[in-house]
Scaffold this motif. Structure first.
Motif, PDB file in Angstrom:
ATOM      1  N   ASP A  69       0.798  -1.227   0.000  1.00 23.20           N
ATOM      2  CA  ASP A  69       0.000   0.000   0.000  1.00 23.20           C
ATOM      3  C   ASP A  69       0.829   1.274   0.000  1.00 23.20           C
ATOM      4  O   ASP A  69       0.276   2.358  -0.072  1.00 23.20           O
TER       5      ASP A  69
ATOM      6  N   LEU B 105     -17.228   4.148  -3.938  1.00 19.43           N
ATOM      7  CA  LEU B 105     -16.363   4.059  -2.763  1.00 19.43           C
ATOM      8  C   LEU B 105     -16.030   5.494  -2.369  1.00 19.43           C
ATOM      9  O   LEU B 105     -15.498   6.255  -3.172  1.00 19.43           O
TER      10      LEU B 105
ATOM     11  N   MET C  94     -14.555   4.384   3.153  1.00 26.37           N
ATOM     12  CA  MET C  94     -13.224   4.106   3.698  1.00 26.37           C
ATOM     13  C   MET C  94     -12.747   5.276   4.533  1.00 26.37           C
ATOM     14  O   MET C  94     -13.095   6.422   4.284  1.00 26.37           O
TER      15      MET C  94
ATOM     16  N   ILE D 194      -8.126  -1.637   2.255  1.00 29.10           N
ATOM     17  CA  ILE D 194      -9.495  -1.516   1.750  1.00 29.10           C
ATOM     18  C   ILE D 194      -9.923  -2.813   1.077  1.00 29.10           C
ATOM     19  O   ILE D 194     -10.803  -2.817   0.218  1.00 29.10           O
TER      20      ILE D 194
ATOM     21  N   GLN E   3     -13.688  -3.522   1.437  1.00 26.34           N
ATOM     22  CA  GLN E   3     -14.519  -2.706   0.552  1.00 26.34           C
ATOM     23  C   GLN E   3     -14.471  -3.251  -0.870  1.00 26.34           C
ATOM     24  O   GLN E   3     -15.496  -3.349  -1.557  1.00 26.34           O
ATOM     25  N   MET E   4     -13.264  -3.587  -1.317  1.00 22.48           N
ATOM     26  CA  MET E   4     -13.107  -4.062  -2.697  1.00 22.48           C
ATOM     27  C   MET E   4     -13.831  -5.388  -2.892  1.00 22.48           C
ATOM     28  O   MET E   4     -14.444  -5.623  -3.934  1.00 22.48           O
TER      29      MET E   4
ATOM     30  N   LEU F 108     -15.144   6.601  -7.660  1.00 19.88           N
ATOM     31  CA  LEU F 108     -14.275   6.823  -6.509  1.00 19.88           C
ATOM     32  C   LEU F 108     -14.460   8.245  -5.993  1.00 19.88           C
ATOM     33  O   LEU F 108     -13.956   9.193  -6.599  1.00 19.88           O
TER      34      LEU F 108
ATOM     35  N   ASP G 156      -5.737   8.671  -1.868  1.00 20.65           N
ATOM     36  CA  ASP G 156      -6.453   7.403  -1.768  1.00 20.65           C
ATOM     37  C   ASP G 156      -7.003   6.835  -3.076  1.00 20.65           C
ATOM     38  O   ASP G 156      -7.119   5.613  -3.202  1.00 20.65           O
TER      39      ASP G 156
ATOM     40  N   ALA H  38      -7.082   2.770  -4.356  1.00 20.43           N
ATOM     41  CA  ALA H  38      -8.349   2.145  -4.756  1.00 20.43           C
ATOM     42  C   ALA H  38      -8.261   1.613  -6.183  1.00 20.43           C
ATOM     43  O   ALA H  38      -8.726   0.506  -6.478  1.00 20.43           O
TER      44      ALA H  38
ATOM     45  N   ARG I 101      -6.007  -1.500  -6.187  1.00 19.80           N
ATOM     46  CA  ARG I 101      -6.636  -2.657  -5.562  1.00 19.80           C
ATOM     47  C   ARG I 101      -7.764  -3.197  -6.431  1.00 19.80           C
ATOM     48  O   ARG I 101      -7.919  -4.408  -6.592  1.00 19.80           O
ATOM     49  N   ALA I 102      -8.541  -2.296  -7.031  1.00 18.40           N
ATOM     50  CA  ALA I 102      -9.658  -2.746  -7.868  1.00 18.40           C
ATOM     51  C   ALA I 102      -9.143  -3.569  -9.042  1.00 18.40           C
ATOM     52  O   ALA I 102      -9.682  -4.638  -9.366  1.00 18.40           O
TER      53      ALA I 102
END
Lengths: 288, 567, 386
Positions: free
Chosen positions: A211, C174, C206, C213, C216-217, C230, C236, C240, C243-244
């Motif tokens: 992250d 999100l 979030m 997250i 959430q994902m 988003l 952030d 996102a 990760r998506a």
């Protein structure tokens, strides 16, 4: 059901992250009775150290080793410079806690001054993404689980079977008795700060890869480590592992049907209810 | 100038928060991490009542205090069943949940937008909308809150709180209802914090959840510890320092991009340095010498007229305590099985037996510290099964502990004072509304405590802190504390072990006089000489039940027992 | 007693010190400089915002002074810290600015501190200009509060419009658990389900700056959306997006912010991300380019949206001060606000002119951008919200 499986897996990975943090934090706490809140910014320092080394072109594994060293040195230094003088003066445990908060503020802002604001990311790290049926995960997730298994296991063996480790456990049980039978508690405390802090560097590097790093990443880390330890039972590696997984799973599965706006309190609602029902805590403290 | 006054207002707010938090942490020893939640609760209560309901002054302020105290009590009810470190987690959980509720319950709290436009105080048509005009109110409320906290902390109730902090079971053993005490102190602490919250809403005209996060609780905690836990003036000082210090640091000119972070680094550095230099906080816990000394000055003639024997026992009602078929199991381990024991007034009963025989467990059963898994305890023929340990202590059954459990950070005098029964100042109502009665009672109590201490020969050490006593003196203090309860049934758990012969010769008469005055005395003892010297009846306990009962000489003549125990 | 006196003496001395400095600083009737205050996130979680905003303000001040200041009187910026959005810190900073620096105009940021200082601005007549906070609750909080930034809700509706253009029907959103994120949800939901006839299949929140997250994902993926909105702010969206895409979600992702921070976090996954914004690319030339070049020269990085707003805000205040001097009225916050309402048109660093509306918000054109394979946002077209 797919969602449930995914959340379950997320819970496991987060749980192993919390557990490893908890093991390091708990080792320090149980042995020295110091609530070492500065564990958080030291965790952040480790991530920044790895980022810095990597940005200079140091290969990633070596950068990780550097991070571990930095964390261990900072941990030992915080004990020698701050906690030990306070303990020598016979102050109650709360004082060391507040001093560690002072150190927390100091380190976090120092990081900000040295490295500047914003997220630090190691660019062009490639890691694999896997799909196992409906469940998605990456190699970093696997590393999170593996690091707990390897490091937690190694620490367990170390504490149980080596002379040095046994001395640490003895000190955890009864500091005065340990002193009487000739254990050098200061040396043990230094060792414990080194080991505990070094342990935190591993999840820190993994989070950096996953992250990115920020100067304030330490708060959440030490906070969850603290809760993990208290849930699992102080002075117990097994407890910290169980506590970490419990926390991770509750946090993840709890949001299966509940909106994510309740994310930060869901674990605490469950904790609250459990503790009200079982006032002695989930698990009693046990050795190792 | 407004800027300085603004800082002064902030010092007032945080003084309230820190002193109220100190009641919990420094005095009651309850490590709760939810002070900012109560602060926020007070702020939201006032804001909602003003903006949505439009209640007039002073109702929102009162409502804040009541809601804070009420929720504090509600939280304390389940939380207090929880032991030690878990209280930290439960209160931490409460703190986080409350903030989250404030963020998500948009209809009531405005959600993440918060509540704006909270009206200012109006005094005679004047709107208190600036630091200048608000400061007098803040000072007044802060002074009032400080007085409330101070009054509580320095009262006999406050002394009981500290005793509970030092050792909860010992506080119970001298008849303190620790659950009620915890509820009261939680209510006070939360209520006062909520008052600070009410001021916050009035002063900032804006209430948002961001102002009451866990970080704020930690900030207040730092004030308490920095100033000195257990010292209310210290809390005010701690609040002043942690509010003013960052403002002072603003005057150090630094490059813009790192200025504020550098100031925080310095702030952290100063905090650490102070604690290394003064680990007990800037002001240590206050000793209460002056007050007790003053009240024991001239005018104590009345007490001198009462002979010690009277206060220590002539009023003994001659009570018999009896255990019938007592049994106690811990998990699968049998500690006590079918124990019959009867302690008579006017006699000293001895309890002997090897380690692990169940002697201390027997005491725990008789005094209600443990509930038997079988059998019952009778006091003058009626069952004590429904009584809690503190109730039994008040009913006249008191015990000491093998490991002493003195209130170590309190003075010798306080250790005894706290144990005196029926104190007017243990009632919070009296503390605030019958101060004269409390004062009179306290003066009388100090005289009684001094007599008890004179009786055991500790009058020289009145104002010594218990932890500084020698081992023999500690033992004497244990006896004194037990006597001070005024109980008729006195159970001593190894009161004499580790004392030298000369000291023993001083204590023997004390014990005998107790019995002569009609008290029911029981001692656990390993030293057979002591048993022979003092006891008229001896129970030999082994494997959880009484293997033999009789006069000391009889038992010691028993060949089987001699084989097993006396050698 | 000695132990008690020492800290007490220290406290007294420190108060005296503050007092002395305060007295010294406020004695300026005929100023050597005009001071502008700024209350920014100089420390804490969101210190990145404080950094870019303060850098841009300093750049603007230096430029203005190099060009002769306000009719010969130099401008000076006083930067204060609200510790990333703490209301009481904002109030302390505001009091300091007014008292110690006699500031009449303040650049503010973040909703909670801005809401908390609004009553002070009203009472003291201080001009406030916000270029960062986006909550709808800010509108009308003070009669002297203005905004040179499009509200997030407008950007959100523009993003929804784009999603509709793409033919999407099932939107997952999100959002930040903050006033900023929630104001977008509030604006988008009725617009998407009502005007555009779409469906919201998931709404996840979030924490600001949260790193984890995954939950959430997982929930978003399980809701099988055909577009992901988003409603997040820097940095952030980067996390996102990454990760998506890692989660194997292939649908279009549309947001309301993009900058270097986001690009860094998203890495290779940023390509294809679309966003609506009111920041024009400096490539268009003119003032925008001049600003961007200057910024890059000073700080070694590209300016972005937040820097631009505070740079522009500084110029707006300087312009108001000039107008006041020209008319011979004293430079006071309430007068500056009057002057702004008299003539609400200003040069914009975004190109052309911007006009402050009656609600205090400057109207800017909203455009759609798409991130190319090199990670750069490329202008597509303007968006008209229905």
């Amino acid at each position: 059901m797919d969602l449930f499986l995914q959340l379950f897996f997320n819970g496991l990975t987060n749980g192993s992250y919390y557990a490893l943090l908890g093991v390091g934090f708990g080792l320090i706490f149980a042995t020295t009775k110091i609530v070492h809140f500065a564990y958080g910014p030291i965790f952040a320092c480790a991530a920044y150290a790895a980022w810095w080394a990597a940005s200079l072109g140091v290969p990633l594994p070596l950068a990780g080793v550097f991070a571990v060293a930095v964390a261990a040195v900072l941990g030992v230094a915080s004990f020698l410079v701050i906690y030990r003088p306070i303990q020598v003066r016979g102050a109650p445990g709360l004082v060391a806690l507040i001093a560690s908060l002072g150190l927390f503020i100091l380190l976090e802002n120092l990081l900000g001054i040295v490295f500047g604001a914003g997220n630090k990311v190691i660019e062009n790290v490639n890691y694999d993404v896997f799909f196992l049926g409906p469940v998605f995960f990456t190699s970093i997730h696997l590393w999170q689980i593996a690091s707990l298994a390897i490091l937690g296991g190694a620490l367990f063996l170390f504490l149980r079977y080596t002379r040095f480790g046994k001395a640490i456990v003895a000190m955890t049980d009864n500091r005065e008795m340990a002193e009487i039978i000739g254990i050098d508690t200061t040396r043990m405390a230094i060792a414990v700060f080194a080991i505990g802090s070094a342990l935190s560097a591993v999840p820190a590097v993994l989070i950096l890869l996953k992250d990115g790093a920020t100067t304030h990443m330490g708060f959440q880390a030490v906070f969850m480590a603290f809760v993990t330890v208290v849930v699992g039972g102080i002075g117990s590696i097994r407890g910290a592992v169980v506590g970490g997984f419990a926390l991770g799973l509750v946090q993840s599965l709890g949001l299966w049907k509940i909106p994510t706006e309740w994310q930060s309190s869901i674990a605490f609602v469950v904790l609250f209810l459990i503790l009200v029902a079982r006032p002695q805590g989930l698990f009693g403290a046990s050795r190792l | 100038m407004e800027y300085l006054l603004h800082i002064a207002v902030m010092v007032c707010l945080y003084s309230i928060l820190a002193t109220s938090f100190n009641l919990l942490i420094g005095f009651a020893g309850l490590f709760a991490l939810s002070q900012a939640a109560f602060y926020g609760l007070g702020a939201y209560t006032t804001a909602i009542l003003l903006v949505d309901v439009g209640l007039p002054f002073p109702l929102p302020l009162i409502a804040s205090a009541v809601v804070g105290a009420g929720v504090g009590t509600l939280l304390a009810l389940p939380a207090l069943r929880i032991v030690g470190d878990y209280l930290v987690v439960v209160t931490l959980a409460f703190q986080i949940i409350l903030v989250e509720v404030a963020m998500n319950w948009t209809g009531l709290t405005g959600g993440t937008d918060g509540i704006s436009g909270v009206p200012n105080y109006q005094v005679f048509g004047l709107s208190l909308d600036s630091p200048t005009s608000f400061l007098p109110v803040a000072l007044l409320v802060a002074a009032l809150c400080f007085w409330i906290a101070w009054r509580l902390a320095t009262s006999p109730f406050g002394r009981s709180l500290r005793a509970m902090r030092e050792n909860e079971s010992a506080a119970v053993s001298v008849g303190k209802n620790v659950v009620a005490m915890k509820l009261v102190v939680f209510a006070f602490s939360a209520g006062l914090a909520a008052v600070a919250g009410s001021l916050f809403a009035r002063y900032f005209n804006y209430v948002g959840a961001d102002s009451f996060l866990i970080e704020e609780t930690i900030y207040i905690l730092a004030m308490v510890i920095l100033g000195g836990a257990g010292n209310l003036v210290g809390s005010v000082l701690g609040a002043a320092i942690l509010v003013i210090l960052p403002e002072l640091l603003k005057f150090i000119a630094l490059p813009v991009d790192i200025a504020d972070k550098s100031r925080l680094v310095l702030y952290g550095l100063v905090m650490v340095a102070i604690l290394i230099y003064r680990p007990q906080g800037l002001l240590g816990e206050r000793k209460t010498q002056a007050r007790t000394r003053a009240s024991s000055g001239p005018g104590g003639g009345e007490a001198a007229a009462v002979p010690l024997r009277a206060s220590a026992g002539a009023a003994a009602r001659g009570r018999t305590i009896e255990g019938r078929g007592l049994a106690k199991q811990f998990g699968g381990i049998v500690a006590i099985s079918s124990l019959d024991i009867r302690l008579e007034p006017g006699t000293i009963t001895g309890l002997i037996g090897p380690n692990g025989a169940g002697k201390t467990t027997a005491f725990n059963l008789l005094t209600g510290f443990l509930k038997p898994t079988g059998g019952e305890v009778l006091l003058d023929g009626s069952s004590t099964g429904a009584l809690k340990p503190y109730e039994l202590a008040r009913a006249g059954v008191a015990r000491s502990f093998q490991d002493l459990r003195l209130f170590t950070k309190m003075t010798v005098l306080e250790n005894v004072l706290v144990a005196l029964p029926g104190q007017v100042g243990d009632s919070v109502f009296s503390v605030y509304f019958r101060p004269a009665a409390v004062r009179r009672d306290e003066a009388a109590n100090v005289r009684r405590a001094r007599e008890v201490l004179a009786f055991v020969g500790l009058e020289e050490q009145l104002h010594e802190t218990a932890e500084n006593l020698s081992y023999a003196e500690e033992k004497l203090l244990v006896v004194a504390r037990l006597l001070a309860t005024g109980a008729d049934v006195l159970l001593f758990d190894e009161p004499l072990s580790g004392l030298d012969g000369a000291t023993l010769q001083e204590i023997f008469p004390v014990m005998r006089r107790l019995a002569e005055s009609g008290k029911t005395v029981c001692i656990i003892e390993h030293n057979l000489d002591v048993i022979k010297e003092l006891c008229s009846v001896v129970y030999y306990l082994d494997e959880g039940h009484a293997m033999a009962v009789g006069r000391p000489e009889e038992l010691m003549a028993d060949p089987e027992l001699a084989e097993r125990y006396f050698r | 007693m000695k132990t008690l006196l020492r800290p007490l003496a220290a406290a007294v001395m420190s108060v005296a010190l503050v007092g002395g400095l305060a007295a010294g600083a406020s004695a300026q009737d005929n100023p050597k400089s005009y001071k502008i205050g700024a209350i920014l996130a100089m420390s804490g979680k969101a210190n990145w915002y404080g950094k870019v905003m303060s850098q841009a303000i300093e750049q603007a001040v230096d430029e203005i002074n190099a060009a002769g200041g306000i009719d010969g009187v130099p401008l000076e910026a006083v930067i204060e810290d609200h510790k990333s959005g703490v209301a009481k810190e904002g109030v302390a900073a505001m009091n300091r600015l007014i008292d110690l620096h006699d500031v009449q105009a303040v650049l503010t940021s973040f909703s909670p501190p801005t809401l908390a200082i609004a009553p002070i601005a009203d009472e003291k007549g201080i001009f406030l200009l916000n270029g960062g906070g986006v909550s709808s609750a800010l509108i009308g909080a003070s009669k002297y509060l203005f905004h040179n930034r499009s509200l997030a809700s407008d950007l959100g509706r523009a993003a929804a419009t784009r999603a509709h253009e793409l033919g999407a029907k099932r939107m997952a959103q999100l959002a930040w658990k903050s006033d900023a994120g929630e104001s977008v949800i509030k604006a988008v939901e009725p617009y998407w389900t009502g005007t555009l006839g779409g469906e919201i299949v998931a709404t996840e929140s979030m924490e600001v700056g949260a790193t984890n997250i995954d939950t959430q994902m997982a929930k978003i993926r399980a809701s099988k959306p055909d577009v992901l909105g988003l409603w997040l702010f820097s940095p952030d969206p980067g996390l996102a997006i990454k990760r998506a895409r890692e989660f194997g979600m292939k649908m279009p992702i549309i947001g309301i912010e993009y900058n270097d921070q986001i690009a860094k976090l998203a890495g290779k996954y940023a390509a294809g991300y679309e966003y609506t914004s009111d920041y024009f690319t400096p490539a268009e030339g003119g003032w925008a380019k001049k600003f961007a070049d200057g910024y890059e020269k000073r700080y070694g990085e590209q300016p972005e949206f937040y820097a631009a707003n505070y740079y522009e805000g500084t110029y707006v205040i300087a312009e108001l001060m000039r107008r006041a001097k020209a008319k011979g009225i004293p430079i006071k916050g309430d007068k500056l606000a009057e002057l702004l309402r008299e003539n609400p048109v200003f040069d914009s660093v975004y190109g052309g002119k911007m006009t402050f509306q009656d609600n205090g918000v400057a109207k800017k054109r909203v455009a759609l951008f798409k991130v190319d394979d090199a990670g750069k946002g490329v202008f597509q077209h303007y968006i008209e919200v229905k």
